[in-house]
Design a protein around this motif. Structure first.
Motif, mmCIF file in Angstrom:
data_model
loop_
_atom_site.group_PDB
_atom_site.id
_atom_site.type_symbol
_atom_site.label_atom_id
_atom_site.label_comp_id
_atom_site.label_asym_id
_atom_site.label_seq_id
_atom_site.Cartn_x
_atom_site.Cartn_y
_atom_site.Cartn_z
ATOM 1 N N UNK A 32 24.268 -4.241 -1.526
ATOM 2 C CA UNK A 32 24.228 -4.225 -0.070
ATOM 3 C C UNK A 32 22.901 -4.802 0.389
ATOM 4 N N UNK A 33 22.953 -5.785 1.259
ATOM 5 C CA UNK A 33 21.721 -6.372 1.799
ATOM 6 C C UNK A 33 20.900 -5.301 2.515
ATOM 7 N N UNK A 34 21.561 -4.430 3.225
ATOM 8 C CA UNK A 34 20.901 -3.370 3.982
ATOM 9 C C UNK A 34 20.139 -2.428 3.058
ATOM 10 N N UNK A 35 20.727 -2.097 1.910
ATOM 11 C CA UNK A 35 20.137 -1.132 0.995
ATOM 12 C C UNK A 35 19.164 -1.773 0.006
ATOM 13 N N UNK A 36 19.266 -3.070 -0.217
ATOM 14 C CA UNK A 36 18.500 -3.738 -1.271
ATOM 15 C C UNK A 36 17.020 -3.847 -0.929
ATOM 16 N N UNK A 37 16.215 -4.017 -1.966
ATOM 17 C CA UNK A 37 14.793 -4.307 -1.776
ATOM 18 C C UNK A 37 14.627 -5.790 -1.486
ATOM 19 N N UNK A 38 13.439 -6.169 -1.078
ATOM 20 C CA UNK A 38 13.175 -7.576 -0.774
ATOM 21 C C UNK A 38 13.369 -8.453 -2.009
ATOM 22 N N UNK A 39 12.919 -7.999 -3.155
ATOM 23 C CA UNK A 39 13.050 -8.802 -4.372
ATOM 24 C C UNK A 39 14.507 -8.919 -4.813
ATOM 25 N N UNK A 40 15.272 -7.865 -4.613
ATOM 26 C CA UNK A 40 16.699 -7.938 -4.928
ATOM 27 C C UNK A 40 17.402 -8.950 -4.024
ATOM 28 N N UNK A 57 -6.224 -0.871 5.125
ATOM 29 C CA UNK A 57 -5.486 0.377 4.941
ATOM 30 C C UNK A 57 -6.320 1.495 4.325
ATOM 31 N N UNK A 58 -7.235 1.133 3.430
ATOM 32 C CA UNK A 58 -8.060 2.162 2.788
ATOM 33 C C UNK A 58 -8.893 2.928 3.806
ATOM 34 N N UNK A 59 -9.249 2.293 4.896
ATOM 35 C CA UNK A 59 -10.036 2.961 5.938
ATOM 36 C C UNK A 59 -9.275 4.124 6.559
ATOM 37 N N UNK A 60 -7.942 4.077 6.476
ATOM 38 C CA UNK A 60 -7.095 5.127 7.042
ATOM 39 C C UNK A 60 -6.480 6.009 5.944
ATOM 40 N N UNK A 61 -7.006 5.875 4.716
ATOM 41 C CA UNK A 61 -6.489 6.627 3.568
ATOM 42 C C UNK A 61 -4.995 6.395 3.383
ATOM 43 N N UNK A 62 -4.569 5.170 3.607
ATOM 44 C CA UNK A 62 -3.166 4.809 3.435
ATOM 45 C C UNK A 62 -2.982 4.032 2.138
ATOM 46 N N UNK A 63 -1.843 4.199 1.479
ATOM 47 C CA UNK A 63 -1.614 3.489 0.215
ATOM 48 C C UNK A 63 -1.469 1.989 0.427
ATOM 49 N N UNK A 64 -1.924 1.236 -0.562
ATOM 50 C CA UNK A 64 -1.793 -0.212 -0.531
ATOM 51 C C UNK A 64 -0.650 -0.641 -1.447
ATOM 52 N N UNK A 65 -0.209 -1.872 -1.290
ATOM 53 C CA UNK A 65 0.788 -2.448 -2.190
ATOM 54 C C UNK A 65 0.293 -3.822 -2.590
ATOM 55 N N UNK A 66 0.429 -4.139 -3.876
ATOM 56 C CA UNK A 66 -0.222 -5.333 -4.403
ATOM 57 C C UNK A 66 0.315 -6.628 -3.814
ATOM 58 N N UNK A 67 1.540 -6.625 -3.263
ATOM 59 C CA UNK A 67 2.016 -7.837 -2.582
ATOM 60 C C UNK A 67 1.939 -7.692 -1.065
ATOM 61 N N UNK A 68 1.426 -6.570 -0.590
ATOM 62 C CA UNK A 68 1.258 -6.248 0.833
ATOM 63 C C UNK A 68 2.572 -6.352 1.616
ATOM 64 N N UNK A 69 3.680 -6.135 0.929
ATOM 65 C CA UNK A 69 4.966 -6.111 1.624
ATOM 66 C C UNK A 69 5.504 -7.473 2.011
ATOM 67 N N UNK A 70 4.947 -8.535 1.459
ATOM 68 C CA UNK A 70 5.416 -9.886 1.746
ATOM 69 C C UNK A 70 5.545 -10.670 0.441
ATOM 70 N N UNK A 71 6.742 -11.179 0.180
ATOM 71 C CA UNK A 71 7.016 -11.947 -1.027
ATOM 72 C C UNK A 71 7.245 -13.392 -0.612
#
Length: 311
Positions: A19-27, A53-67
């Motif tokens: 399902x496109x709706x349920x899939x991850x971006x990489x899928x 993000x670290x200034x707000x104690x928020x988790x980072x992601x190594x691709x920053x949510x953009x592929x």
């Protein structure tokens, strides 16, 4: 050569259960392009993370949510960008935006078409001006790529929809493909309710949200060009058809779209609900539209408005 007539250029790759709706971006990317053809640029191994993000104690992601990267579709080279709605709702920040800007500039330089798989709630509020600037830079790069002849096709059907600055970017695309689950709006339901009150818009009313911002309404209003089922095969086929047509963005295009929007406002400006708009379009049983299957919906959507490649 017709790619559809050559199985080596049109490999069979359709995970029916996806399902496109349920899939991850990489899928989504893997299921959309030719198998094994996607080559990512500035991938997770480079750890291009947000500096904010670290200034707000928020988790980072190594691709920053953009592929972003290069692939082939039926053997033809194409550039692809996909937002990961599971990371901060696909919100656009400095690094996230810079990756898309770079891809669009590459499209202009290489004369390649671009697919953008939208799944975003808009600007990342924690990055404030950096996120807003990123939206502006993306829009400029997208328009420049289109003027140079590249076609930029947006695909919308993810959990986060396409809101805020994402809705603005989508409006600059050559064409948009949307599912019933896809939503497009510059302002999200919760933002409208917070600023105007629940009497103006009840964000908890999912039926209201979907009939106002969902794929069926956007397609009927000319805000999206193709309406498809929730699956990568349907998106892929729609992209094939769109890329067969020449790209165009000039003053005549903008003038025609401006005139259409003026007519639309005059025609539907007094409507208080999407159902009233659908009735004015000529749909006999407008109230039944949300429950229609894709096939049945297309049968009654012949009276839809069509856009002029500039939304």
């Amino acid at each position: 050569m017709n790619p559809a007539a050559n199985p080596t250029l049109n490999p069979v790759f359709e995970p029916e259960a996806l399902s496109w709706y349920e899939a991850s971006a990489r899928q989504r990317v893997a299921a959309l392009v030719d198998p094994g053809s996607f080559h990512e640029v500035v991938g997770p191994e480079e750890r291009a993370t947000s500096p904010h993000l670290a200034l707000f104690d928020l988790p980072e992601q190594f691709d920053d949510g953009m592929i972003v990267g290069r692939a082939t579709l039926d053997g033809a080279p194409i550039l692809v960008a996909a937002q990961e709605g599971r990371f901060m709702g696909g919100a656009v920040g400095e690094v996230h935006g810079a990756k898309l800007v770079g891809l669009l500039r590459a499209a202009q330089s290489l004369s390649l078409d671009v697919l953008i798989l939208f799944d975003t709630g808009g600007v990342r509020l924690q990055e404030a001006n950096a996120g807003e600037t990123a939206i502006a830079e993306i829009m400029r790069a997208l328009v420049d790529a289109r003027r140079a002849g590249s076609r930029v096709v947006g695909l919308i059907g993810g959990r986060s929809g396409c809101y805020g600055g994402g809705g603005l970017i989508a409006g600059c695309c050559s064409a948009l493909v949307v599912t019933e689950q896809g939503r497009i709006s510059v302002t999200g339901p919760e933002v409208i309710e917070t600023n105007r009150g629940v009497e103006e818009f009840d964000a908890r009313d999912r039926a209201l949200v979907w009939r106002t911002m969902g794929g069926k309404h956007r397609y009927l209003m000319g805000g999206a060009d193709v309406f498809v089922d929730d699956g990568p095969g349907a998106f892929r086929e729609a992209v094939r058809v769109i890329l067969e047509a020449p790209g165009r963005l000039d003053l005549d295009t903008l003038d025609a779209e401006q005139a259409r929007l003026e007519r639309r406002l005059a025609r539907f400006g007094a409507a208080t609900d999407a159902v009233a708009v659908w009735s004015a379009l000529g749909i006999a049983d407008a109230a039944a539209v949300p429950g229609l299957s894709t096939r049945a919906f297309r049968a009654v959507a012949t009276c839809r408005e069509s856009a002029d490649d500039a939304r």
